[in-house]
Design a protein around this motif. Structure first.
Motif, PDB file in Angstrom:
ATOM      1  N   ALA A  12       1.082  -1.319   0.027  1.00  0.00           N
ATOM      2  CA  ALA A  12       0.020   0.021  -0.104  1.00  0.00           C
ATOM      3  C   ALA A  12       0.706   1.375  -0.091  1.00  0.00           C
ATOM      4  CB  ALA A  12      -0.934  -0.041   1.353  1.00  0.00           C
ATOM      5  N   ARG A  13       0.126   2.235  -0.380  1.00  0.00           N
ATOM      6  CA  ARG A  13       1.119   3.445   0.035  1.00  0.00           C
ATOM      7  C   ARG A  13       0.294   4.526   0.509  1.00  0.00           C
ATOM      8  NH1 ARG A  13      -0.764   7.182  -3.868  1.00  0.00           N
ATOM      9  NH2 ARG A  13      -1.872   6.546  -5.878  1.00  0.00           N
ATOM     10  N   GLU A  14       0.801   5.776   0.856  1.00  0.00           N
ATOM     11  CA  GLU A  14      -0.160   6.922   1.492  1.00  0.00           C
ATOM     12  C   GLU A  14      -0.487   7.686   0.267  1.00  0.00           C
ATOM     13  OE1 GLU A  14       1.510   8.530   4.929  1.00  0.00           O
ATOM     14  OE2 GLU A  14       1.656   6.585   5.981  1.00  0.00           O
ATOM     15  N   PRO A  15      -1.392   8.579   0.563  1.00  0.00           N
ATOM     16  CA  PRO A  15      -1.674   9.502  -0.500  1.00  0.00           C
ATOM     17  C   PRO A  15      -0.418  10.531  -0.661  1.00  0.00           C
ATOM     18  CG  PRO A  15      -3.689   9.399   0.974  1.00  0.00           C
ATOM     19  CD  PRO A  15      -2.445   8.745   1.531  1.00  0.00           C
ATOM     20  N   ALA A  16      -0.060  11.008  -1.746  1.00  0.00           N
ATOM     21  CA  ALA A  16       1.078  11.902  -1.984  1.00  0.00           C
ATOM     22  C   ALA A  16       0.893  13.089  -1.180  1.00  0.00           C
ATOM     23  CB  ALA A  16       1.318  12.444  -3.303  1.00  0.00           C
ATOM     24  N   MET A  17       1.779  13.459  -0.806  1.00  0.00           N
ATOM     25  CA  MET A  17       1.789  15.099   0.119  1.00  0.00           C
ATOM     26  C   MET A  17       2.647  16.169  -0.422  1.00  0.00           C
ATOM     27  SD  MET A  17       3.316  16.014   3.934  1.00  0.00           S
ATOM     28  CE  MET A  17       4.950  16.075   3.317  1.00  0.00           C
ATOM     29  N   ALA A  18       1.915  17.307  -0.802  1.00  0.00           N
ATOM     30  CA  ALA A  18       2.646  18.492  -1.643  1.00  0.00           C
ATOM     31  C   ALA A  18       3.081  19.269  -0.537  1.00  0.00           C
ATOM     32  CB  ALA A  18       1.591  19.085  -2.362  1.00  0.00           C
ATOM     33  N   SER A  19       4.362  19.478  -0.827  1.00  0.00           N
ATOM     34  CA  SER A  19       5.101  20.521   0.094  1.00  0.00           C
ATOM     35  C   SER A  19       5.513  21.919  -0.542  1.00  0.00           C
ATOM     36  CB  SER A  19       6.492  19.821   0.625  1.00  0.00           C
ATOM     37  OG  SER A  19       6.252  18.638   1.297  1.00  0.00           O
ATOM     38  N   ARG A  47       7.665   2.195   4.970  1.00  0.00           N
ATOM     39  CA  ARG A  47       8.956   1.409   4.787  1.00  0.00           C
ATOM     40  C   ARG A  47       9.919   2.315   3.838  1.00  0.00           C
ATOM     41  NH1 ARG A  47       9.926  -1.386   7.942  1.00  0.00           N
ATOM     42  NH2 ARG A  47       8.305  -2.865   7.746  1.00  0.00           N
ATOM     43  N   LEU A  48       9.161   2.639   2.852  1.00  0.00           N
ATOM     44  CA  LEU A  48      10.111   3.546   1.848  1.00  0.00           C
ATOM     45  C   LEU A  48       9.458   4.819   1.559  1.00  0.00           C
ATOM     46  CD1 LEU A  48      12.427   2.967  -0.244  1.00  0.00           C
ATOM     47  CD2 LEU A  48      10.483   2.527  -1.880  1.00  0.00           C
ATOM     48  N   THR A  49      10.519   5.945   1.411  1.00  0.00           N
ATOM     49  CA  THR A  49      10.053   7.510   1.294  1.00  0.00           C
ATOM     50  C   THR A  49      10.228   7.634  -0.208  1.00  0.00           C
ATOM     51  OG1 THR A  49      10.289   8.094   3.526  1.00  0.00           O
ATOM     52  CG2 THR A  49      10.403   9.762   1.943  1.00  0.00           C
ATOM     53  N   ALA A  50       9.535   8.344  -0.959  1.00  0.00           N
ATOM     54  CA  ALA A  50       9.760   8.816  -2.372  1.00  0.00           C
ATOM     55  C   ALA A  50       9.523  10.362  -2.387  1.00  0.00           C
ATOM     56  CB  ALA A  50       8.833   8.045  -3.309  1.00  0.00           C
ATOM     57  N   VAL A  51      10.496  10.929  -2.935  1.00  0.00           N
ATOM     58  CA  VAL A  51      10.350  12.583  -3.162  1.00  0.00           C
ATOM     59  C   VAL A  51      10.581  12.874  -4.190  1.00  0.00           C
ATOM     60  CG1 VAL A  51      11.186  14.950  -2.153  1.00  0.00           C
ATOM     61  CG2 VAL A  51      11.140  12.927  -0.713  1.00  0.00           C
ATOM     62  N   TYR A  52       9.617  13.388  -5.152  1.00  0.00           N
ATOM     63  CA  TYR A  52       9.429  13.863  -6.318  1.00  0.00           C
ATOM     64  C   TYR A  52       9.453  15.432  -6.468  1.00  0.00           C
ATOM     65  CZ  TYR A  52       7.971  14.448 -11.352  1.00  0.00           C
ATOM     66  OH  TYR A  52       7.979  14.861 -12.508  1.00  0.00           O
ATOM     67  N   TYR A  53      10.590  15.877  -6.977  1.00  0.00           N
ATOM     68  CA  TYR A  53      10.749  17.387  -7.092  1.00  0.00           C
ATOM     69  C   TYR A  53      10.156  17.933  -8.349  1.00  0.00           C
ATOM     70  CZ  TYR A  53      14.080  16.701  -3.300  1.00  0.00           C
ATOM     71  OH  TYR A  53      14.399  16.371  -2.169  1.00  0.00           O
ATOM     72  N   LEU A  54       9.290  19.302  -8.012  1.00  0.00           N
ATOM     73  CA  LEU A  54       8.532  20.002  -9.154  1.00  0.00           C
ATOM     74  C   LEU A  54       9.151  21.225  -9.522  1.00  0.00           C
ATOM     75  CD1 LEU A  54       5.317  19.571  -7.355  1.00  0.00           C
ATOM     76  CD2 LEU A  54       6.067  18.036  -9.194  1.00  0.00           C
ATOM     77  N   THR A  55      10.310  21.712  -8.842  1.00  0.00           N
ATOM     78  CA  THR A  55      11.130  22.734  -9.193  1.00  0.00           C
ATOM     79  C   THR A  55      12.583  22.588  -8.899  1.00  0.00           C
ATOM     80  OG1 THR A  55      10.689  23.684  -6.826  1.00  0.00           O
ATOM     81  CG2 THR A  55       9.223  24.433  -8.601  1.00  0.00           C
ATOM     82  N   ASP A  56      13.451  23.335  -9.989  1.00  0.00           N
ATOM     83  CA  ASP A  56      15.043  23.312  -9.847  1.00  0.00           C
ATOM     84  C   ASP A  56      15.367  23.997  -8.520  1.00  0.00           C
ATOM     85  OD1 ASP A  56      16.382  21.593 -11.182  1.00  0.00           O
ATOM     86  OD2 ASP A  56      16.632  23.158 -12.931  1.00  0.00           O
ATOM     87  N   VAL A  57      16.372  23.736  -8.078  1.00  0.00           N
ATOM     88  CA  VAL A  57      17.345  24.673  -7.377  1.00  0.00           C
ATOM     89  C   VAL A  57      18.703  24.897  -8.003  1.00  0.00           C
ATOM     90  CG1 VAL A  57      18.777  24.859  -5.162  1.00  0.00           C
ATOM     91  CG2 VAL A  57      16.443  23.863  -5.162  1.00  0.00           C
ATOM     92  N   ALA A 108       7.722  20.096  -4.101  1.00  0.00           N
ATOM     93  CA  ALA A 108       8.029  18.735  -4.131  1.00  0.00           C
ATOM     94  C   ALA A 108       6.752  17.898  -3.710  1.00  0.00           C
ATOM     95  CB  ALA A 108       8.914  18.439  -2.978  1.00  0.00           C
ATOM     96  N   LEU A 109       6.657  16.678  -3.913  1.00  0.00           N
ATOM     97  CA  LEU A 109       5.770  15.670  -3.763  1.00  0.00           C
ATOM     98  C   LEU A 109       6.374  14.387  -2.859  1.00  0.00           C
ATOM     99  CD1 LEU A 109       3.462  15.193  -7.004  1.00  0.00           C
ATOM    100  CD2 LEU A 109       2.994  16.449  -4.968  1.00  0.00           C
ATOM    101  N   SER A 110       5.711  14.104  -1.746  1.00  0.00           N
ATOM    102  CA  SER A 110       6.301  12.831  -1.173  1.00  0.00           C
ATOM    103  C   SER A 110       5.343  12.058  -0.929  1.00  0.00           C
ATOM    104  CB  SER A 110       6.773  13.577   0.327  1.00  0.00           C
ATOM    105  OG  SER A 110       7.460  14.421   0.333  1.00  0.00           O
ATOM    106  N   CYS A 111       5.639  10.706  -0.993  1.00  0.00           N
ATOM    107  CA  CYS A 111       4.601   9.625  -0.819  1.00  0.00           C
ATOM    108  C   CYS A 111       5.591   8.541  -0.212  1.00  0.00           C
ATOM    109  CB  CYS A 111       4.349   9.179  -2.329  1.00  0.00           C
ATOM    110  SG  CYS A 111       3.204   7.722  -2.269  1.00  0.00           S
ATOM    111  N   TRP A 112       4.581   7.682   1.035  1.00  0.00           N
ATOM    112  CA  TRP A 112       5.424   6.658   1.591  1.00  0.00           C
ATOM    113  C   TRP A 112       4.628   5.290   1.161  1.00  0.00           C
ATOM    114  CZ3 TRP A 112       3.975  11.586   3.095  1.00  0.00           C
ATOM    115  CH2 TRP A 112       5.046  12.417   3.445  1.00  0.00           C
ATOM    116  N   TYR A 113       5.590   4.441   0.960  1.00  0.00           N
ATOM    117  CA  TYR A 113       5.165   3.066   0.830  1.00  0.00           C
ATOM    118  C   TYR A 113       5.146   2.124   1.898  1.00  0.00           C
ATOM    119  CZ  TYR A 113       5.262   4.427  -4.190  1.00  0.00           C
ATOM    120  OH  TYR A 113       5.093   5.124  -5.256  1.00  0.00           O
ATOM    121  N   PRO A 123      -3.369   4.321   7.515  1.00  0.00           N
ATOM    122  CA  PRO A 123      -4.004   5.082   6.427  1.00  0.00           C
ATOM    123  C   PRO A 123      -3.316   5.312   5.087  1.00  0.00           C
ATOM    124  CG  PRO A 123      -2.747   6.541   7.718  1.00  0.00           C
ATOM    125  CD  PRO A 123      -2.323   5.327   8.168  1.00  0.00           C
ATOM    126  N   ALA A 124      -3.407   3.955   4.520  1.00  0.00           N
ATOM    127  CA  ALA A 124      -2.734   3.757   3.239  1.00  0.00           C
ATOM    128  C   ALA A 124      -3.819   3.111   2.216  1.00  0.00           C
ATOM    129  CB  ALA A 124      -1.451   3.008   3.338  1.00  0.00           C
TER     130      ALA A 124
END
Length: 129
Positions: A12-19, A47-57, A108-113, A123-124
């Motif tokens: 399962a995964r939790e809903p994505a969180m926008a930061s 168990r696993l964290t995924a972070v997807y970047y929407l903007t550049d630094v 960024a968007l974060s999601c947890w598996y 809550p996944a």
């Protein structure tokens, strides 16, 4: 990821969180799963964290890097648009977001598996097979 068996219960995964990190914003060092023994109230199944970047630094001086503190050292990951970072969610990977030193907002968007064996009531949402 060196231990495939550790992902066996991830169904399962939790809903994505926008930061959003406005100028000066940061996120203090933390774990995404404080579980140590697999059975305490601190176990949320992440168990696993995924972070997807929407903007550049654009440069290291702009800040907003993801700092990972692992057994082999500390690593700063500079966000880059359309990039993905994966890391263990438990105490093996304390992490933080360094202060945004630029005038631009960072997103960024974060999601947890989630391991449903560890946390059957998490809550996944089940992942499709």
């Amino acid at each position: 990821l060196s231990r495939r068996g550790e992902l066996a219960g991830v169904r399962a995964r939790e809903p994505a969180m926008a930061s959003c990190y406005p100028p000066g914003a940061r996120y203090i060092r933390h774990y995404d799963n404080n579980c140590e023994d697999g059975g305490s109230a601190d176990c949320n199944g992440r168990r696993l964290t995924a972070v997807y970047y929407l903007t550049d630094v654009p440069s290291d001086t702009c800040g907003c890097h993801l700092r990972l503190a692992v057994a082999r050292g500390t690593y700063d990951v500079r966000p880059s648009t359309d990039s993905l970072v994966l890391f263990w969610a438990d105490r093996r990977t304390p992490h933080e977001v360094l202060p945004n030193a630029s005038a631009m907002r960072r997103y960024a968007l974060s999601c947890w598996y989630v391991d449903l064996d560890e946390a059957p009531g998490a809550p996944a949402r089940p992942m499709p097979c």
